[in-house]
Design an enzyme around this catalytic site. Structure first.
Site, PDB file in Angstrom:
ATOM      1  N   ASN A 152     -18.515   9.909   7.888  1.00  0.00           N
ATOM      2  CA  ASN A 152     -17.564   9.018   8.552  1.00  0.00           C
ATOM      3  C   ASN A 152     -18.146   8.289   9.750  1.00  0.00           C
ATOM      4  OD1 ASN A 152     -17.329  11.955   9.006  1.00  0.00           O
ATOM      5  ND2 ASN A 152     -16.098  11.367  10.765  1.00  0.00           N
ATOM      6  N   THR A 242       8.313  20.599   0.038  1.00  0.00           N
ATOM      7  CA  THR A 242       8.904  19.451  -0.656  1.00  0.00           C
ATOM      8  C   THR A 242       7.913  18.289  -0.723  1.00  0.00           C
ATOM      9  OG1 THR A 242      11.083  20.099   0.095  1.00  0.00           O
ATOM     10  CG2 THR A 242      10.828  17.805  -0.605  1.00  0.00           C
ATOM     11  N   CYS A 329     -11.096  12.286  15.550  1.00  0.00           N
ATOM     12  CA  CYS A 329     -10.657  13.674  15.661  1.00  0.00           C
ATOM     13  C   CYS A 329     -11.382  14.417  16.763  1.00  0.00           C
ATOM     14  CB  CYS A 329     -10.905  14.408  14.342  1.00  0.00           C
ATOM     15  SG  CYS A 329     -10.379  13.453  12.955  1.00  0.00           S
TER      16      CYS A 329
HETATM   17  N1  PMP Z   1     -12.970  14.067   6.108  1.00  0.00           N
HETATM   18  C1  PMP Z   1     -13.529  12.931   6.523  1.00  0.00           C
HETATM   19  C2  PMP Z   1     -14.907  12.584   6.050  1.00  0.00           C
HETATM   20  C3  PMP Z   1     -12.821  12.065   7.366  1.00  0.00           C
HETATM   21  O1  PMP Z   1     -13.393  10.932   7.770  1.00  0.00           O
HETATM   22  C4  PMP Z   1     -11.519  12.422   7.768  1.00  0.00           C
HETATM   23  C5  PMP Z   1     -10.711  11.509   8.681  1.00  0.00           C
HETATM   24  N2  PMP Z   1     -11.394  11.065   9.809  1.00  0.00           N
HETATM   25  C6  PMP Z   1     -10.999  13.638   7.314  1.00  0.00           C
HETATM   26  C7  PMP Z   1     -11.744  14.420   6.471  1.00  0.00           C
HETATM   27  C8  PMP Z   1      -9.616  14.099   7.720  1.00  0.00           C
HETATM   28  O2  PMP Z   1      -8.643  13.237   7.230  1.00  0.00           O
HETATM   29  P1  PMP Z   1      -7.130  13.388   7.744  1.00  0.00           P
HETATM   30  O3  PMP Z   1      -7.191  13.296   9.242  1.00  0.00           O
HETATM   31  O4  PMP Z   1      -6.417  12.244   7.111  1.00  0.00           O
HETATM   32  O5  PMP Z   1      -6.648  14.718   7.293  1.00  0.00           O
END
Ligand code: PMP
Length: 383
Positions: A152, A242, A329
């Site tokens: 990412n 759900t 994140c």
């Molecule tokens: N894996 C990768 C490679 C990501 O880029 C991301 C989001 N940045 C995630 C997992 C997690 O995705 P989400 O926050 O939508 O759960």
């Protein structure tokens, strides 16, 4: 107006997806697991249509698609859901990489604290882990290998194609976090060999809060994954709770659109990357590209502008470009990107690194104009 260059954090929703979702919210008000009335049947048929759309994009069967709240949850299920099988077989060794998203890294670390042994394989300076460095770690008791398809932060494509083939020969479970490649590297994903695959809809212009875990069958048998939450039998117990019908409908529609348009999107993204690189060249600023470009997706560019702090640049040019210097994140408090650290880049290069990412809705001219303005700010910061 600032141009949005952070698609890898979250891509804007496609209007066609939103339209379908609104219709679903208006007309599919039942619970997809209610068996006793047509409201439930209606909701169920919308969910099953979406499941087919996801399956078609990924080249799998509908019964291999399990809806979740997104890649974080899918990754957690893929790893933690193997605990019962691990106990039964005594296989408690996991191999992953040091550049995975936190949703895999932190889950693997949690398992390490709970009696598992985990090897975190580093990439080389290109941003890629080698097939050999992963296979070298394989042991008799290896339970799982988990490697992301596309990183990412750098956009670098990992050798999951080759790994899948090798791991299948060794009968080792293989999980791929395909969050950044789903809907983009469509042909490649269809050819991958794996047991489990995760993605989130919002990275391919679907809604946030929904995604899927693919559990590939071998001789009709699912991988030995169990749900990690207790509750109802929705999604065959893999993901109780759900089913959010409208979100799932949006996920399906985003997959359908990606399947129809990924080739055009790829061309568009490549043109943008070339234009960004030209603007950088013409700026006269010294820069380095992080991650080997011949194995990088067309919609991501990670660059280090020499002598310019990326934190300072992002803040002082917010009015022009919305970019980032790492995963959203991990960005609540600043620490140098663990991905770039694992690649062995020096501290000053890491501190001047920026991630630009874009997609199908991005306007090339708007990006070029705003990027030029941002780079002018960078020049002033150097003086
Ligand atoms: N894996 C990768 C490679 C990501 O880029 C991301 C989001 N940045 C995630 C997992 C997690 O995705 P989400 O926050 O939508 O759960």
């Amino acid at each position: 107006m600032s141009v949005y260059l952070d698609y890898n954090a979250s891509a804007p929703i496609d209007q066609r997806v939103l339209d379908e979702m609104i219709l679903a919210y208006q007309n599919k008000s039942g619970n997809a697991d209610s068996r006793t009335h047509s409201f439930g049947e209606n909701a169920r048929s919308a969910v099953e249509k979406a499941r087919k759309q996801v399956a078609s994009l990924l080249g799998v069967s509908s019964n291999e698609v399990f809806f979740t709240s997104g890649a974080t949850e899918s990754n957690n299920i893929a790893l933690q859901g193997l605990k019962e099988y691990a106990e039964k077989t005594g296989k408690k060794h996991i191999i992953t990489t040091s550049i995975e998203h936190k949703a895999v890294l932190e889950t693997a670390k949690y398992m390490e604290l709970n009696g598992y042994q985990v090897d975190f394989v580093d990439p080389n300076e290109s941003g890629r882990v080698s097939v050999e460095s992963v296979l070298d770690k394989v042991r008799e008791d290896t339970l799982l290998v988990s490697v992301m398809h596309v990183n990412n932060e750098t956009g670098v494509i990992q050798p999951v194609l080759e790994l899948g083939e090798e791991l299948q020969k060794r009968s080792i479970l293989f999980h791929i976090d395909a969050t950044q490649s789903c809907g983009k590297l469509v042909d490649e994903i269809r050819n991958l060999k794996y047991d489990m695959l995760s993605f989130s809809a919002h990275k391919l212009m679907g809604p946030q809060g929904v995604g899927a875990l693919i559990l590939k069958r071998k001789s009709y048998k699912r991988p030995p994954v169990k749900g990690i939450m207790y509750g109802g039998q929705q999604e065959q117990g893999i993901r109780p709770g759900t089913i959010p019908v409208a979100l799932v409908v949006g996920c399906g529609k985003a997959c359908e659109i990606a399947e129809q348009e990924y080739k055009d999107n790829e061309m568009h993204s490549l043109q943008i990357k070339q234009a960004i690189l030209s603007v950088l060249e013409e700026s006269g600023l010294k820069y380095q590209v992080n991650g080997k470009q011949d194995v990088c997706i067309s919609s991501t560019l990670n660059i280090a502008i020499e002598g310019v702090s990326s934190e300072a640049l992002m803040i002082s040019s917010k009015q022009y470009c919305g970019v980032s210097n790492g995963s959203a994140c991990t960005s609540s408090n600043y620490s140098p990107s663990y991905v770039l650290v694992a690649m062995g880049l020096d501290v000053s290069r890491i501190e001047s690194s920026l991630r630009l990412s874009w997609g199908a809705k991005s306007d090339l001219n708007e990006i070029v104009d705003n990027l030029k303005k941002m780079l002018n700010v960078a020049k002033m910061m150097k003086n």
